[in-house]
Design an enzyme around this catalytic site. Sequence first.
Site, PDB file in Angstrom:
ATOM      1  N   SER A  38      15.987  23.942  52.404  1.00 49.29           N
ATOM      2  CA  SER A  38      15.264  23.609  53.632  1.00 49.29           C
ATOM      3  C   SER A  38      13.972  22.831  53.361  1.00 49.29           C
ATOM      4  CB  SER A  38      14.940  24.903  54.392  1.00 49.29           C
ATOM      5  OG  SER A  38      14.495  24.602  55.685  1.00 49.29           O
ATOM      6  N   CYS A  42      13.262  13.930  54.855  1.00 55.42           N
ATOM      7  CA  CYS A  42      12.782  12.776  55.616  1.00 55.42           C
ATOM      8  C   CYS A  42      11.301  12.494  55.345  1.00 55.42           C
ATOM      9  CB  CYS A  42      12.981  13.022  57.114  1.00 55.42           C
ATOM     10  SG  CYS A  42      14.663  13.541  57.510  1.00 55.42           S
TER      11      CYS A  42
HETATM   12  P1  FAD Z   1      21.393  17.434  52.806  1.00 51.13           P
HETATM   13  O1  FAD Z   1      20.281  17.741  53.708  1.00 51.13           O
HETATM   14  O2  FAD Z   1      21.217  16.295  51.879  1.00 51.13           O
HETATM   15  O3  FAD Z   1      21.709  18.732  52.000  1.00 51.13           O
HETATM   16  C1  FAD Z   1      22.754  18.780  51.069  1.00 51.13           C
HETATM   17  C2  FAD Z   1      22.404  19.765  49.986  1.00 51.13           C
HETATM   18  O4  FAD Z   1      23.601  20.207  49.428  1.00 51.13           O
HETATM   19  C3  FAD Z   1      21.604  19.163  48.878  1.00 51.13           C
HETATM   20  O5  FAD Z   1      20.372  19.810  48.711  1.00 51.13           O
HETATM   21  C4  FAD Z   1      22.486  19.307  47.656  1.00 51.13           C
HETATM   22  O6  FAD Z   1      21.753  19.626  46.495  1.00 51.13           O
HETATM   23  C5  FAD Z   1      23.373  20.463  48.051  1.00 51.13           C
HETATM   24  N1  FAD Z   1      24.683  20.468  47.368  1.00 51.13           N
HETATM   25  C6  FAD Z   1      25.561  19.442  47.262  1.00 51.13           C
HETATM   26  N2  FAD Z   1      26.655  19.841  46.599  1.00 51.13           N
HETATM   27  C7  FAD Z   1      26.470  21.130  46.283  1.00 51.13           C
HETATM   28  C8  FAD Z   1      27.258  22.076  45.595  1.00 51.13           C
HETATM   29  N3  FAD Z   1      28.436  21.755  45.115  1.00 51.13           N
HETATM   30  N4  FAD Z   1      26.758  23.308  45.442  1.00 51.13           N
HETATM   31  C9  FAD Z   1      25.562  23.634  45.946  1.00 51.13           C
HETATM   32  N5  FAD Z   1      24.776  22.790  46.585  1.00 51.13           N
HETATM   33  C10 FAD Z   1      25.229  21.556  46.763  1.00 51.13           C
HETATM   34  N6  FAD Z   1      17.515  11.378  58.617  1.00 51.13           N
HETATM   35  C11 FAD Z   1      16.988  11.207  59.825  1.00 51.13           C
HETATM   36  O7  FAD Z   1      17.638  11.497  60.827  1.00 51.13           O
HETATM   37  N7  FAD Z   1      15.720  10.710  59.960  1.00 51.13           N
HETATM   38  C12 FAD Z   1      14.959  10.391  58.897  1.00 51.13           C
HETATM   39  O8  FAD Z   1      13.820   9.959  59.043  1.00 51.13           O
HETATM   40  C13 FAD Z   1      15.498  10.546  57.613  1.00 51.13           C
HETATM   41  N8  FAD Z   1      14.782  10.225  56.522  1.00 51.13           N
HETATM   42  C14 FAD Z   1      15.305  10.450  55.287  1.00 51.13           C
HETATM   43  C15 FAD Z   1      14.542  10.160  54.176  1.00 51.13           C
HETATM   44  C16 FAD Z   1      15.043  10.403  52.910  1.00 51.13           C
HETATM   45  C17 FAD Z   1      14.227  10.063  51.722  1.00 51.13           C
HETATM   46  C18 FAD Z   1      16.336  10.953  52.770  1.00 51.13           C
HETATM   47  C19 FAD Z   1      16.878  11.221  51.410  1.00 51.13           C
HETATM   48  C20 FAD Z   1      17.107  11.241  53.865  1.00 51.13           C
HETATM   49  C21 FAD Z   1      16.600  10.988  55.136  1.00 51.13           C
HETATM   50  N9  FAD Z   1      17.351  11.257  56.277  1.00 51.13           N
HETATM   51  C22 FAD Z   1      16.816  11.061  57.504  1.00 51.13           C
HETATM   52  C23 FAD Z   1      18.749  11.724  56.179  1.00 51.13           C
HETATM   53  C24 FAD Z   1      18.826  13.213  56.351  1.00 51.13           C
HETATM   54  O9  FAD Z   1      17.956  13.809  55.467  1.00 51.13           O
HETATM   55  C25 FAD Z   1      20.239  13.634  56.103  1.00 51.13           C
HETATM   56  O10 FAD Z   1      21.062  13.004  57.037  1.00 51.13           O
HETATM   57  C26 FAD Z   1      20.405  15.113  56.248  1.00 51.13           C
HETATM   58  O11 FAD Z   1      19.580  15.755  55.337  1.00 51.13           O
HETATM   59  C27 FAD Z   1      21.871  15.488  55.979  1.00 51.13           C
HETATM   60  O12 FAD Z   1      22.006  16.858  55.957  1.00 51.13           O
HETATM   61  P2  FAD Z   1      23.114  17.542  55.056  1.00 51.13           P
HETATM   62  O13 FAD Z   1      22.973  19.000  55.266  1.00 51.13           O
HETATM   63  O14 FAD Z   1      24.414  16.897  55.307  1.00 51.13           O
HETATM   64  O15 FAD Z   1      22.712  17.137  53.584  1.00 51.13           O
END
Ligand code: FAD
Length: 819
Positions: A38, A42
């Site tokens: 968590s 962004c």
């Molecule tokens: P994530 O939040 O990326 O979480 C996935 C997690 O899963 C990671 O921590 C990873 O380590 C973990 N994981 C993966 N595989 C495994 C495994 N096999 N076992 C255990 N853990 C694992 N979106 C917006 O809407 N607005 C913004 O301004 C914006 N800015 C961003 C800026 C940056 C620098 C970045 C990197 C992203 C940004 N995003 C933004 C995109 C947004 O952060 C993502 O769309 C969002 O976090 C996706 O959520 P998620 O849960 O799919 O993946």
Amino acid sequence: MKIIIIGGVAGGASFAARLRRLNEGAQITIFERGDYVSFANCGLPYHISGAIPERDDLILKTPTDFKSAYNIEVKTGHEVISINKEKKTVQVKNHSNGKVTEEAYDKLLLSPGARAFIPSMEGYRADLVHTLKTIPDMDKIISHIERNKVNHAVVIGGGFIGLEVAENLADKGIRTELVEFADQVMIAFDREMANILHNEITARGIRLHLQSSVKSIEQLPQNKLKLTLNNGKTIETGILVSAVGVRPESDLAKDANLKLNEKGAIVVNENMQSSDPNIYAVGDAIEVVHLVDGTKTLLPLAGPAAKQARVAANHIMGLMSHEQRIQGTAIVKVFGLTAAVTGLNEKYLKRVGINYQSLYLHPFNHVGYYPGARQMTLKVLYNKNHGKILGAQAVGANGVDKRIDVLSTAIRAGMKVTDLQDLELCYAPPYGSSKDAVNMVGFVADNIEKGLVRFLSPSEMKRFPQAFILDVRTPEEFKCGNVPGSVNIPLSEIRSRLAEIPQDKTIIVNCAVGIRAYNAIRILAGAGYKDLYNLSGGYKSYCNETQKCNDACCGDKLDELPHAKATSCCGAPVTNNDSAFDFELNLSGLQCPGPVLSLKKKLDEMSVGQRLKAKVSDPGFIKDIPAFCESTGNKLLNVKSDKEYFYAVVEKGMPKQMNRTTESNKKTIVVFSGDLDKALATFIIANGARAMGADVTLFFTFWGLNILRDPKKFSPGKALLDAMFGMMMPKGAGKLKLSKMNMLGMGTAMMRYVMNKKKVDSLESLIKNAVDSGIHLVACSMSMDVMGIKQEELIDGVEVGGVAHYLNNAEQSNLNLFI
Ligand code: FAD
């Protein structure tokens, strides 16, 4: 119930919290491969510059917080390495000790996100290229910069993250170059909207390499890199950050034989269930359905991830949600601008052949009279067949988020563009206008629907190569830049200069943003003109469409700058030195032409050699000011910008003398003769000059006055002498004789016969043409008096004037004939 969550950031953490709120008894465990759950990914770019000063502020919740608030087990540093969907177990590797354990689940949630994609580059080594996905990635970038005292950076990729990283590096005082493969940054936007960002990026000192990629990397001493671009350019830099996009992190799902799409994204149903009903998936790793046209796509954004997590948790607990469809609403800060988008863009609509209408508006974020008003560019696309809104994009300093959020809501509600007229949106001077920008979109669309106006986007102008382009801005604005081939007739003069506007051509009317053009169109329509178009968004949109602001105008000058932030763009002199000044003028909040007009007014009051510093918020001013100074003889000493404003120092110069022979378009003819042939020559020349756009005055004196006499008109009560004189002279064009070969009238009759046969206009119709087209026919008052001719005897449309009238016109004209 045993719930296992893979990935503990956006989707995973939201899911865990929702599930706990729905089910106090479930056993919930999050496995997170990284060291943090968590966290605010962004926010990562903003800690690089220090805009978010505290690193800890990026960590939203710790494992302890999850335990105490939600009774959720969070295991960081634990990677799920396989899924056995038959046994309903996962294998988990503890990275701190390398141990692998097996954990059983009833329901499994995959929220593994996406991995940064690295483009292929010769000489690539993972340690030479930075990406930004996690807190450790960010730490590495910051420590590399500090350790190596990096003062130059290259970012690959002009998407959201690339732009944010580039801006924050530049804000840190690092000279930054951005390499983008496409011909624009932010591909979710249309090119002309991205052009506004190109200007902002380069104006803030970033060198932009569009249509470029890094071909190879070579490591140099002292941790420096030599990059070679595909176009052969080389760049020496201290750090390379790659942000070219992400790919779904779906290896686990693939190994578990879950259904993936051709891009490797996990396929889910409306409840977020994968092809195995006990395994749910959300976030960057899944395929999503587009709300507007139902296509399947990917959308790596935080908002959808959080909402999908809620749907998955609801479904597990037997609560129904409606299907999640995305519309790609997104926003990014680019220095002093905000760019936001929702729905489909024009590139896409063109590609798939949807019948759309695009509208450009340049509204203010709030009323102009309240300080801080800033203009934005708003583009709205809607379906021409049924009027539904398909997409919207906006770029501006303030108020962009509000408009795109409203339009995004309207798209979600399936509203028609004309429904926007009725939205009741917040208004008080500091916040908006009584007719908000979004209402204006509705009004414009309604005008189109009612047939009051037709719009043409700047890119569509090429469909009408023969069109008459009418620019109704002020001459000052026109001088600062105009559409090539356009004719300037200010709105206030349209009614009196209709003759200069052809009836038989398509007319494209253009002003600064489209409002004056609309007024002009209504005047022209009232005057019987049919084929009229308003150039959508006016000259401002034309500039957005046509400008190519990259290395050619800005980047090369960057080398002259000692510091990345002090710069200007597009033709303005680039200097970092402050010039001394005598007066200061705050023009912030004014929009084109306001700054230029106020500047002119102030300069008019100043003495030659005095200097004026203007503070302006309108970015368009930066392009206007060099042209303004050039055309007015003033000297532009420098242009600078900070986060909010642009500053220009102008030195008052000698007013430029108007060059009579080249700049004036007035013609004067003194018509002294009353001979038919000379009268014909007069009107042929005059009508020709008028057709070429000249302002023509014919000054009739002595015998020439007879040409203007109307045979049907009489003036009763004339003195005897005057009446006799009148009877002896030819009464009107029909009575004129040839100067030579008159032969008792036979020559004249023959001439008229031949002209008629050869379809040469008669003198009478040439005169009518002249009157209708706005040629000024002036009868000399003094010779009328001498010859006893009264105004009521003359044809319609003749003015009576003295010699001063004539001399004044002749003074300003570049052609003066005596016939
Ligand atoms: P994530 O939040 O990326 O979480 C996935 C997690 O899963 C990671 O921590 C990873 O380590 C973990 N994981 C993966 N595989 C495994 C495994 N096999 N076992 C255990 N853990 C694992 N979106 C917006 O809407 N607005 C913004 O301004 C914006 N800015 C961003 C800026 C940056 C620098 C970045 C990197 C992203 C940004 N995003 C933004 C995109 C947004 O952060 C993502 O769309 C969002 O976090 C996706 O959520 P998620 O849960 O799919 O993946």
